[in-house]
Motif scaffolding. Structure first.
Motif, PDB file in Angstrom:
ATOM      1  N   PHE A   1      55.192 -63.587  32.093  1.00  0.00           N
ATOM      2  CA  PHE A   1      55.266 -63.100  33.474  1.00  0.00           C
ATOM      3  C   PHE A   1      53.855 -63.134  34.070  1.00  0.00           C
ATOM      4  CE2 PHE A   1      54.937 -59.618  30.511  1.00  0.00           C
ATOM      5  CZ  PHE A   1      54.145 -58.631  31.086  1.00  0.00           C
ATOM      6  N   ASP A   2      53.228 -64.303  33.914  1.00  0.00           N
ATOM      7  CA  ASP A   2      51.832 -64.509  34.288  1.00  0.00           C
ATOM      8  C   ASP A   2      51.514 -64.077  35.714  1.00  0.00           C
ATOM      9  OD1 ASP A   2      52.432 -65.854  31.971  1.00  0.00           O
ATOM     10  OD2 ASP A   2      51.691 -67.801  32.628  1.00  0.00           O
ATOM     11  N   HIS A   3      52.424 -64.386  36.654  1.00  0.00           N
ATOM     12  CA  HIS A   3      52.115 -64.189  38.072  1.00  0.00           C
ATOM     13  C   HIS A   3      52.975 -63.112  38.730  1.00  0.00           C
ATOM     14  CE1 HIS A   3      49.387 -67.606  37.986  1.00  0.00           C
ATOM     15  NE2 HIS A   3      50.310 -68.252  37.301  1.00  0.00           N
ATOM     16  N   ASP A   4      53.647 -62.300  37.930  1.00  0.00           N
ATOM     17  CA  ASP A   4      54.338 -61.127  38.487  1.00  0.00           C
ATOM     18  C   ASP A   4      53.343 -59.973  38.435  1.00  0.00           C
ATOM     19  OD1 ASP A   4      55.833 -58.791  38.950  1.00  0.00           O
ATOM     20  OD2 ASP A   4      57.657 -59.750  38.220  1.00  0.00           O
ATOM     21  N   LEU A   5      52.533 -59.868  39.475  1.00  0.00           N
ATOM     22  CA  LEU A   5      51.420 -58.931  39.450  1.00  0.00           C
ATOM     23  C   LEU A   5      51.895 -57.483  39.381  1.00  0.00           C
ATOM     24  CD1 LEU A   5      48.370 -58.853  39.426  1.00  0.00           C
ATOM     25  CD2 LEU A   5      48.398 -58.737  41.925  1.00  0.00           C
ATOM     26  N   ALA A   6      52.996 -57.163  40.041  1.00  0.00           N
ATOM     27  CA  ALA A   6      53.499 -55.786  40.002  1.00  0.00           C
ATOM     28  C   ALA A   6      53.871 -55.385  38.581  1.00  0.00           C
ATOM     29  CB  ALA A   6      54.701 -55.648  40.932  1.00  0.00           C
ATOM     30  N   TRP A   7      54.546 -56.282  37.869  1.00  0.00           N
ATOM     31  CA  TRP A   7      54.954 -55.983  36.491  1.00  0.00           C
ATOM     32  C   TRP A   7      53.728 -55.892  35.590  1.00  0.00           C
ATOM     33  CZ3 TRP A   7      58.761 -59.334  33.080  1.00  0.00           C
ATOM     34  CH2 TRP A   7      59.353 -58.504  32.125  1.00  0.00           C
ATOM     35  N   ARG A   8      52.781 -56.756  35.811  1.00  0.00           N
ATOM     36  CA  ARG A   8      51.561 -56.737  34.995  1.00  0.00           C
ATOM     37  C   ARG A   8      50.777 -55.456  35.226  1.00  0.00           C
ATOM     38  NH1 ARG A   8      48.555 -62.335  33.954  1.00  0.00           N
ATOM     39  NH2 ARG A   8      47.619 -60.874  32.518  1.00  0.00           N
ATOM     40  N   LYS A   9      50.668 -55.029  36.475  1.00  0.00           N
ATOM     41  CA  LYS A   9      49.928 -53.802  36.775  1.00  0.00           C
ATOM     42  C   LYS A   9      50.627 -52.572  36.197  1.00  0.00           C
ATOM     43  CE  LYS A   9      48.238 -53.288  40.946  1.00  0.00           C
ATOM     44  NZ  LYS A   9      48.155 -53.354  42.437  1.00  0.00           N
ATOM     45  N   GLU A  10      51.930 -52.657  36.076  1.00  0.00           N
ATOM     46  CA  GLU A  10      52.681 -51.554  35.462  1.00  0.00           C
ATOM     47  C   GLU A  10      52.255 -51.357  34.012  1.00  0.00           C
ATOM     48  OE1 GLU A  10      57.282 -50.821  33.959  1.00  0.00           O
ATOM     49  OE2 GLU A  10      56.936 -52.099  35.704  1.00  0.00           O
ATOM     50  N   HIS A  11      51.993 -52.453  33.313  1.00  0.00           N
ATOM     51  CA  HIS A  11      51.639 -52.366  31.895  1.00  0.00           C
ATOM     52  C   HIS A  11      50.140 -52.325  31.651  1.00  0.00           C
ATOM     53  CE1 HIS A  11      55.712 -52.755  30.340  1.00  0.00           C
ATOM     54  NE2 HIS A  11      55.927 -53.675  31.268  1.00  0.00           N
ATOM     55  N   LEU A  12      49.355 -52.853  32.595  1.00  0.00           N
ATOM     56  CA  LEU A  12      47.900 -52.846  32.416  1.00  0.00           C
ATOM     57  C   LEU A  12      47.249 -52.709  33.798  1.00  0.00           C
ATOM     58  CD1 LEU A  12      45.800 -53.120  30.085  1.00  0.00           C
ATOM     59  CD2 LEU A  12      45.584 -55.515  30.714  1.00  0.00           C
ATOM     60  N   PRO A  13      47.189 -51.481  34.314  1.00  0.00           N
ATOM     61  CA  PRO A  13      46.706 -51.278  35.684  1.00  0.00           C
ATOM     62  C   PRO A  13      45.273 -51.726  35.908  1.00  0.00           C
ATOM     63  CG  PRO A  13      47.680 -49.266  34.774  1.00  0.00           C
ATOM     64  CD  PRO A  13      47.608 -50.244  33.662  1.00  0.00           C
ATOM     65  N   VAL A  14      44.476 -51.787  34.831  1.00  0.00           N
ATOM     66  CA  VAL A  14      43.064 -52.098  34.990  1.00  0.00           C
ATOM     67  C   VAL A  14      42.833 -53.529  35.497  1.00  0.00           C
ATOM     68  CG1 VAL A  14      42.631 -52.941  32.640  1.00  0.00           C
ATOM     69  CG2 VAL A  14      40.827 -51.739  33.874  1.00  0.00           C
ATOM     70  N   VAL A  15      43.808 -54.414  35.291  1.00  0.00           N
ATOM     71  CA  VAL A  15      43.725 -55.789  35.816  1.00  0.00           C
ATOM     72  C   VAL A  15      44.652 -55.868  37.023  1.00  0.00           C
ATOM     73  CG1 VAL A  15      43.975 -58.242  35.319  1.00  0.00           C
ATOM     74  CG2 VAL A  15      43.258 -56.688  33.512  1.00  0.00           C
ATOM     75  N   ASP A  16      44.070 -55.821  38.210  1.00  0.00           N
ATOM     76  CA  ASP A  16      44.885 -55.714  39.422  1.00  0.00           C
ATOM     77  C   ASP A  16      44.821 -56.953  40.309  1.00  0.00           C
ATOM     78  OD1 ASP A  16      42.329 -55.510  40.309  1.00  0.00           O
ATOM     79  OD2 ASP A  16      42.561 -53.585  41.342  1.00  0.00           O
ATOM     80  N   GLN A  17      44.362 -58.087  39.730  1.00  0.00           N
ATOM     81  CA  GLN A  17      44.301 -59.343  40.471  1.00  0.00           C
ATOM     82  C   GLN A  17      45.058 -60.424  39.707  1.00  0.00           C
ATOM     83  OE1 GLN A  17      42.572 -59.731  43.474  1.00  0.00           O
ATOM     84  NE2 GLN A  17      42.150 -57.534  43.421  1.00  0.00           N
ATOM     85  N   ASP A  18      45.578 -61.404  40.442  1.00  0.00           N
ATOM     86  CA  ASP A  18      46.243 -62.534  39.789  1.00  0.00           C
ATOM     87  C   ASP A  18      45.189 -63.583  39.472  1.00  0.00           C
ATOM     88  OD1 ASP A  18      47.777 -64.576  38.847  1.00  0.00           O
ATOM     89  OD2 ASP A  18      49.131 -64.684  40.563  1.00  0.00           O
ATOM     90  N   TRP A  19      44.661 -63.481  38.251  1.00  0.00           N
ATOM     91  CA  TRP A  19      43.630 -64.405  37.794  1.00  0.00           C
ATOM     92  C   TRP A  19      44.159 -65.320  36.686  1.00  0.00           C
ATOM     93  CZ3 TRP A  19      40.139 -59.545  37.535  1.00  0.00           C
ATOM     94  CH2 TRP A  19      39.473 -59.372  38.758  1.00  0.00           C
ATOM     95  N   SER A  20      45.472 -65.481  36.612  1.00  0.00           N
ATOM     96  CA  SER A  20      46.048 -66.235  35.498  1.00  0.00           C
ATOM     97  C   SER A  20      45.999 -67.736  35.718  1.00  0.00           C
ATOM     98  CB  SER A  20      47.503 -65.816  35.273  1.00  0.00           C
ATOM     99  OG  SER A  20      48.049 -66.527  34.172  1.00  0.00           O
ATOM    100  N   PHE A  21      45.687 -68.460  34.639  1.00  0.00           N
ATOM    101  CA  PHE A  21      45.730 -69.920  34.627  1.00  0.00           C
ATOM    102  C   PHE A  21      47.128 -70.431  34.266  1.00  0.00           C
ATOM    103  CE2 PHE A  21      41.263 -68.995  33.909  1.00  0.00           C
ATOM    104  CZ  PHE A  21      40.590 -70.005  34.578  1.00  0.00           C
ATOM    105  N   GLY A  22      48.066 -69.517  34.006  1.00  0.00           N
ATOM    106  CA  GLY A  22      49.384 -69.912  33.522  1.00  0.00           C
ATOM    107  C   GLY A  22      50.224 -70.612  34.577  1.00  0.00           C
ATOM    108  N   ASN A  23      51.341 -71.134  34.149  1.00  0.00           N
ATOM    109  CA  ASN A  23      52.289 -71.842  34.998  1.00  0.00           C
ATOM    110  C   ASN A  23      52.628 -70.996  36.237  1.00  0.00           C
ATOM    111  OD1 ASN A  23      54.424 -73.250  36.099  1.00  0.00           O
ATOM    112  ND2 ASN A  23      55.762 -73.063  34.324  1.00  0.00           N
ATOM    113  N   PRO A  24      52.459 -71.530  37.432  1.00  0.00           N
ATOM    114  CA  PRO A  24      52.769 -70.760  38.640  1.00  0.00           C
ATOM    115  C   PRO A  24      54.203 -70.231  38.686  1.00  0.00           C
ATOM    116  CG  PRO A  24      51.543 -72.741  39.208  1.00  0.00           C
ATOM    117  CD  PRO A  24      51.879 -72.855  37.751  1.00  0.00           C
ATOM    118  N   ALA A  25      55.114 -70.877  37.951  1.00  0.00           N
ATOM    119  CA  ALA A  25      56.515 -70.451  37.973  1.00  0.00           C
ATOM    120  C   ALA A  25      56.816 -69.337  36.970  1.00  0.00           C
ATOM    121  CB  ALA A  25      57.420 -71.651  37.687  1.00  0.00           C
ATOM    122  N   SER A  26      55.827 -68.956  36.162  1.00  0.00           N
ATOM    123  CA  SER A  26      56.075 -67.953  35.113  1.00  0.00           C
ATOM    124  C   SER A  26      56.110 -66.554  35.722  1.00  0.00           C
ATOM    125  CB  SER A  26      54.993 -68.035  34.033  1.00  0.00           C
ATOM    126  OG  SER A  26      55.093 -69.237  33.307  1.00  0.00           O
TER     127      SER A  26
END
Length: 576
Positions: free
Chosen positions: A275-300
């Motif tokens: 879930f590389d680019h689901d920023l809301a879900w990512r922030k839920e699990h790791l709030p300290v990273v609050d930007q979409d800085w992922s190199f992963g597949n844009p569709a992930s």
């Protein structure tokens, strides 16, 4: 009326694979070779997933290419290494399965199709070569470059990197290290001449050569096409179908604007990424990273993980990712920061103006240090890499080549830091430490002390504070002309500071799986008919990273494992 219609399904196959990255395509090839009818569905309009965007390395100790090179790691030592670096977070059964199956996976692919050519990259050490079972020779396997014209119409649907190099500019797996030494060796200068020749060939002969992840994804697709395995693009899975007993029997897929119910007689393999680019879900699990800085597949966006969760599947490591420190340019473009952290004349400071880790450490460890530091209340995201003018003109930094200015060159050249870099705020320039401290927002006295201490250690030749340069891994992109390839004092100003953010290659937490890649429930029982591989599953590497290719290696291996297990189950079911 067809049997599919009578059963309420629009399409019936033996195996449905969701996702067309390395894990999904390896699973498809394995299942088809086992005699099963296979369909691969892909959410986006491009195939290849994060594999196509990657460095294309496959970490496989004991690979056939290694054996051909006269090196065969002891499997028990590899198991020991993985048990050590995963620190009890991963079952021994999964680790043993990986060590046993990974070489078989590559052997299978080599025997399956002439498209597969695997080469070993000796000398690119495991990331912890000094740990029990680690290897200084390394186990990174790559594929040679390929002319994408061989894909025909499929060339247009191969997922392309966000930052495309000019046509003809590509580096093979063994050339990157040499290229970074363009000022230190004639071999590095030779690579530059090769690049010029490749650009000329591309223009004269219309070649469209591609290497690393692009080549690997292309070869997997060519082999799939050779076997007649269908791939549906623009076909997202919206839900999994189950039987009355909870067994997964297929999935609902949207195609051409309509929902289709796909029956999968043997099972479903989820290989749809994290879930590389689901920023809301990512922030839920790791709030300290609050930007979409992922190199992963844009569709992930985590579709496969969510689908498994709806069926009661367990998850693990959802706060984890394949961390990779990076530079983010003002246009949003992300750029890896790899060799820069191994350069001799540089150090990295946090918001307190202090060093906080061996700068040359594996990128996963560096990412964890940034996260832990940020959680301590001191700014570590971003941090700043500080170097001097001499170093800038001696090493490749931020994609700048330390060669005389070449007009219209596709990358920055010349002796000056590009004006646009300085205007962007991503790079700061200063003539003294007080000025630099003010520009990057750190205490001036502390920055003075940090620079003085670093220079003292560099002149001594050993980093007593963080042991930079002690590991063979540290040395790989260092300067071989120095006694310690990773240490040299900073000299005269101007000094430069590069803003470092916390990028990643994709999330690495997901559905909990067993050694057969079966998706598990919280009670440890398997969800019948459901498998997960790659970043859809919680990583077999735990919170660590064994060596270059430790994302694609497990993805392809467990795609192979899942398909083999599923085929065996199908055979046994037919016998019954």
């Amino acid at each position: 009326m067809t049997a599919a219609d009578r059963d309420g399904h629009d399409h019936v196959v033996d195996v449905l694979i969701v996702g067309s990255g390395g894990g999904g395509m390896a699973a498809a090839l394995t299942a088809a070779a086992s005699g099963l009818d296979v369909l691969v569905v892909e959410k986006s309009s491009h195939f290849g997933g994060s594999t196509a965007l990657s460095g294309g390395g496959i970490w496989v100790p004991g690979a056939p290419a290694q054996r051909r090179g006269g090196y065969t790691p002891d499997p028990e030592e590899v198991v020991r290494y993985l048990l050590d670096i995963t620190d009890g977070l991963v079952s021994e059964a999964r680790i043993r399965q990986y060590v046993e199956a990974a070489p078989k996976m590559l052997e299978f692919l080599e025997g399956l199709s002439g498209w597969f050519e695997f080469v070993w990259k000796p000398g690119y050490a495991d990331y912890y070569p000094e740990r029990p079972g680690g290897s200084e020779l390394g186990s990174t396997i790559n594929v040679p470059a390929i002319d994408l014209r061989k894909l025909g119409a499929d060339e247009q649907t191969l997922l392309q990197p966000l930052a495309l190099a000019p046509r003809g500019i590509w580096l093979g797996p063994k050339e990157l290290r040499q290229f970074y030494r363009i000022r230190q060796s004639w071999t590095g200068k030779g690579v530059l001449l090769k690049l010029v020749a490749r650009m000329v060939r591309a223009r004269v002969f219309n070649e469209r050569m591609a290497a690393i992840g692009q080549s690997l994804a292309a070869r997997l697709r060519l082999a799939m096409r050779e076997r007649g395995i269908p791939l549906w693009l623009d076909s997202p899975m919206t839900e999994l179908l189950t039987d009355v007993d909870g067994s997964v029997t297929g999935a609902v897929v949207e195609r051409n604007g309509a929902k289709q119910r796909i029956a999968a007689r043997a099972g479903v393999i989820l290989a749809s990424g994290g879930f590389d680019h689901d920023l809301a879900w990512r922030k839920e699990h790791l709030p300290v990273v609050d930007q979409d800085w992922s190199f992963g597949n844009p569709a992930s966006m985590g579709d496969g993980i969510r689908a498994g969760q709806k069926l009661g599947a367990a998850t693990d490591l959802l706060d984890e990712a394949w961390w990779f420190p990076a530079i983010q340019w003002p246009d949003g473009r992300m750029q890896f920061m790899l060799n820069e952290r191994m350069m001799p004349s540089q150090f990295i400071v946090n918001g307190a103006g202090k060093r906080f880790i061996n700068e040359a450490a594996p990128y996963m460890d560096f990412g964890h240090a940034m996260i832990d530091g940020q959680n301590s209340g001191v700014t570590h995201i971003p941090c700043w890499l500080i170097t001097d003018h001499r170093s800038f003109n001696r090493y490749v930094v931020g994609g700048h080549l330390p060669i005389p200015k070449i007009p219209f060159a596709p990358v920055p050249t010349g002796r000056k830091v590009p004006k646009a870099w300085l205007e962007s705020g991503v790079v700061k320039s200063a003539m003294n430490w007080d000025e630099m401290a003010s520009k990057i927002g750190v205490p001036a006295q502390q920055l003075h002390e940090t620079a003085g201490r670093f220079n003292e250690l560099a002149r001594k030749g050993h980093d007593d504070d963080f042991n930079r340069g002690d590991s063979v891994y540290d040395n790989y992109y260092g300067d071989p002309t120095l006694p310690n390839p990773n240490l040299y004092p900073l000299g005269d100003p101007p000094y430069y500071a590069f803003r470092v953010v916390l990028g990643d290659l994709g999330t690495s937490g997901g559905l909990l799986t067993d050694e057969h890649a079966r998706v598990l429930r919280p009670d440890g029982t398997a969800v019948p008919g459901l498998y997960a591989v790659g970043n859809t599953s919680a990583a077999v590497m735990g919170r660590s990273y064994a060596g270059a290719g430790a994302t694609i290696g497990p993805a392809m291996t467990f795609g192979f494992v899942a398909a083999k297990h599923l085929a065996t189950q199908a055979t046994n079911s037919h016998r019954r």
